[in-house]
Design an enzyme around this catalytic site. Structure first.
Site, PDB file in Angstrom:
ATOM      1  N   VAL A  16      69.375 -28.074  34.561  1.00 40.93           N
ATOM      2  CA  VAL A  16      69.159 -28.118  33.268  1.00 40.93           C
ATOM      3  C   VAL A  16      68.840 -26.970  32.165  1.00 40.93           C
ATOM      4  CG1 VAL A  16      67.287 -29.098  31.569  1.00 40.93           C
ATOM      5  CG2 VAL A  16      67.663 -30.352  33.759  1.00 40.93           C
ATOM      6  N   THR A  39      80.603 -25.407  35.898  1.00 36.40           N
ATOM      7  CA  THR A  39      80.941 -26.647  36.985  1.00 36.40           C
ATOM      8  C   THR A  39      80.782 -28.118  36.209  1.00 36.40           C
ATOM      9  OG1 THR A  39      78.534 -27.110  37.529  1.00 36.40           O
ATOM     10  CG2 THR A  39      79.931 -25.480  38.703  1.00 36.40           C
ATOM     11  N   HIS A  76      91.470 -19.585  40.060  1.00 32.40           N
ATOM     12  CA  HIS A  76      90.185 -18.818  40.707  1.00 32.40           C
ATOM     13  C   HIS A  76      90.634 -17.534  41.342  1.00 32.40           C
ATOM     14  CE1 HIS A  76      91.628 -21.241  44.420  1.00 32.40           C
ATOM     15  NE2 HIS A  76      91.328 -20.069  44.797  1.00 32.40           N
ATOM     16  N   SER A  92      71.986 -23.741  40.647  1.00 34.39           N
ATOM     17  CA  SER A  92      71.504 -24.921  41.022  1.00 34.39           C
ATOM     18  C   SER A  92      71.292 -24.787  42.615  1.00 34.39           C
ATOM     19  CB  SER A  92      72.234 -25.920  40.943  1.00 34.39           C
ATOM     20  OG  SER A  92      73.634 -26.009  41.636  1.00 34.39           O
ATOM     21  N   ASN A  94      71.984 -26.951  44.711  1.00 35.09           N
ATOM     22  CA  ASN A  94      73.278 -27.349  45.337  1.00 35.09           C
ATOM     23  C   ASN A  94      74.282 -26.054  45.277  1.00 35.09           C
ATOM     24  OD1 ASN A  94      75.103 -29.509  46.519  1.00 35.09           O
ATOM     25  ND2 ASN A  94      76.270 -29.476  44.535  1.00 35.09           N
ATOM     26  N   THR A  95      74.611 -25.246  44.384  1.00 36.47           N
ATOM     27  CA  THR A  95      75.560 -24.285  44.493  1.00 36.47           C
ATOM     28  C   THR A  95      75.003 -23.294  45.290  1.00 36.47           C
ATOM     29  OG1 THR A  95      76.556 -25.037  42.204  1.00 36.47           O
ATOM     30  CG2 THR A  95      76.882 -22.686  42.995  1.00 36.47           C
ATOM     31  N   ARG A 158      56.694 -24.447  32.736  1.00 39.88           N
ATOM     32  CA  ARG A 158      56.935 -25.893  32.373  1.00 39.88           C
ATOM     33  C   ARG A 158      58.582 -26.071  32.962  1.00 39.88           C
ATOM     34  NH1 ARG A 158      53.462 -29.178  32.578  1.00 39.88           N
ATOM     35  NH2 ARG A 158      52.188 -27.955  30.937  1.00 39.88           N
ATOM     36  N   ALA A 160      61.907 -28.898  33.623  1.00 35.41           N
ATOM     37  CA  ALA A 160      62.539 -30.049  32.886  1.00 35.41           C
ATOM     38  C   ALA A 160      61.796 -31.147  33.170  1.00 35.41           C
ATOM     39  CB  ALA A 160      63.975 -30.519  33.431  1.00 35.41           C
ATOM     40  N   CYS A 161      61.115 -31.577  34.277  1.00 38.11           N
ATOM     41  CA  CYS A 161      60.706 -32.825  34.348  1.00 38.11           C
ATOM     42  C   CYS A 161      59.270 -32.993  34.087  1.00 38.11           C
ATOM     43  CB  CYS A 161      60.740 -33.522  35.880  1.00 38.11           C
ATOM     44  SG  CYS A 161      59.776 -31.984  36.990  1.00 38.11           S
ATOM     45  N   MET A 169      64.674 -20.943  35.386  1.00 38.86           N
ATOM     46  CA  MET A 169      65.534 -19.760  35.187  1.00 38.86           C
ATOM     47  C   MET A 169      64.760 -18.342  34.621  1.00 38.86           C
ATOM     48  SD  MET A 169      69.301 -19.538  33.891  1.00 38.86           S
ATOM     49  CE  MET A 169      68.790 -19.401  32.355  1.00 38.86           C
TER      50      MET A 169
HETATM   51  C1  PCO Z   1      64.612 -29.884  37.348  1.00 39.46           C
HETATM   52  N1  PCO Z   1      65.137 -28.490  37.010  1.00 39.46           N
HETATM   53  C2  PCO Z   1      64.389 -27.587  36.208  1.00 39.46           C
HETATM   54  C3  PCO Z   1      65.441 -26.307  36.236  1.00 39.46           C
HETATM   55  C4  PCO Z   1      64.444 -25.182  36.067  1.00 39.46           C
HETATM   56  N2  PCO Z   1      63.894 -25.094  34.817  1.00 39.46           N
HETATM   57  C5  PCO Z   1      64.053 -24.142  33.722  1.00 39.46           C
HETATM   58  C6  PCO Z   1      63.189 -24.312  32.437  1.00 39.46           C
HETATM   59  C7  PCO Z   1      64.114 -24.908  31.352  1.00 39.46           C
HETATM   60  C8  PCO Z   1      62.976 -25.022  30.221  1.00 39.46           C
HETATM   61  O1  PCO Z   1      62.760 -23.903  29.726  1.00 39.46           O
HETATM   62  C9  PCO Z   1      64.519 -26.313  31.672  1.00 39.46           C
HETATM   63  C10 PCO Z   1      65.312 -23.906  31.032  1.00 39.46           C
HETATM   64  O2  PCO Z   1      62.017 -25.106  32.811  1.00 39.46           O
HETATM   65  O3  PCO Z   1      64.879 -23.270  33.951  1.00 39.46           O
HETATM   66  O4  PCO Z   1      63.443 -27.535  35.579  1.00 39.46           O
HETATM   67  C11 PCO Z   1      63.103 -29.868  37.425  1.00 39.46           C
HETATM   68  S1  PCO Z   1      62.079 -31.028  37.093  1.00 39.46           S
END
Ligand code: PCO
Length: 196
Positions: A16, A39, A76, A92, A94-95, A158, A160-161, A169
Site C-alpha cells: 500500500v 510491478t 531488464h 513488499s 513478496n519481492t 499506523r 494500511a489495515c 515504509m
Molecule cells: C499492510 N501494509 C502496510 C504497508 C506499510 N504501511 C505504510 C504506511 C502507509 C500509510 O502511511 C500505508 C503508507 O502505513 O507504509 O500497511 C498492512 S495492514
C-alpha cells in the site's frame, strides 16, 4: 567529460505504501535522472498522474514488446546497464523473499537478478507488522546484507489495515536523503557514475 547526473532507477513493488511512489519520483527527479519500474501489484496503488512527465514508467508489459530478433535490447538488461543506483521503495514482503531467493518472474526481479552489486541498491521495505516480525524476514535480510544491499528500515506507525506497528515504509524524505548522502559521499571518494 562532465559527469552525468546520477541515473536512478526507482522501483515500486506491491505494498500500500506505493501510494507514495509518485512523490518519491518527483523528489528524486529534481536532482537525478530518473526512470521508474512498477510491478503489476504496485500499479493497484500508484496514481500514474503523480509520476512526473519526464520520468518513464516501465511495467512488465514493456519487457518483451520491443524485442523482435536476436541483437535487439532486452529491457531488464538495458535498465540494469543504464542505472547507477537502484532504489526499491516500497519493497513488499513478496519481492523481498523473491530477491533473497534469486527468483526473477517480472521486470523488477529480473533487473535485481542481473544487478551489478558494485553499484548501490537500496531497499525500503513496507509490510504489515506480522509480516515484518515473521522469521522469514530476518532470513531474507541476512541474505540481502551479505550481498551488500543497503536497507532503509521501516518505521512504526499506523498501517494500511489500521494496526499500529513496525513495517511502514520509511518517510520519502528519509529515503531521498539516505540515497543522496551515499551518492555525495561516493563522489567525494572519487566515484564517478559516468565512468565504467
Ligand atoms: C499492510 N501494509 C502496510 C504497508 C506499510 N504501511 C505504510 C504506511 C502507509 C500509510 O502511511 C500505508 C503508507 O502505513 O507504509 O500497511 C498492512 S495492514
Amino acid at each position: 567529460m562532465e559527469p552525468h547526473k546520477p541515473r536512478i532507477l526507482l522501483a515500486a513493488s506491491g505494498s500500500v505504501a506505493a501510494i507514495k511512489f509518485g512523490g518519491l519520483c518527483r523528489s528524486f527527479s529534481e536532482w537525478a535522472e530518473v526512470r521508474a519500474v512498477a510491478t503489476k501489484s504496485s500499479l493497484h496503488f500508484i496514481d500514474k498522474a503523480s509520476i512526473p512527465k519526464d520520468v518513464i514508467l516501465y511495467t512488465d508489459e514493456d519487457e518483451w514488446s520491443s524485442w523482435k530478433k536476436i541483437g535487439d535490447g532486452v529491457l531488464h538488461i538495458e535498465l540494469r546497464k543504464w542505472a547507477d543506483i537502484l532504489v526499491i521503495a516500497p519493497l513488499s514482503a513478496n519481492t523481498l523473499g523473491k530477491i533473497a531467493g534469486g527468483l526473477c518472474d517480472n521486470l523488477l526481479t529480473c533487473i535485481v537478478r542481473a544487478w551489478d552489486f558494485n553499484k548501490p541498491l537500496f531497499l525500503a521495505p513496507a509490510m504489515n507488522t506480522f509480516m515484518w516480525n515473521s522469521p522469514f524476514t530476518q532470513r531474507h535480510l541476512d541474505t540481502i546484507c551479505e550481498l551488500g544491499i543497503s536497507l532503509i528500515p521501516p518505521v512504526t506507525k499506523r498501517l494500511a489495515c489500521g494496526d499500529y506497528g513496525n513495517g511502514a515504509m520509511a518517510e520519502p524524505s528519509v529515503i531521498y536523503n539516505t540515497v543522496r548522502l551515499s551518492v555525495d559521499s561516493r563522489a567525494q571518494t572519487g566515484f564517478n557514475p559516468s565512468l565504467p
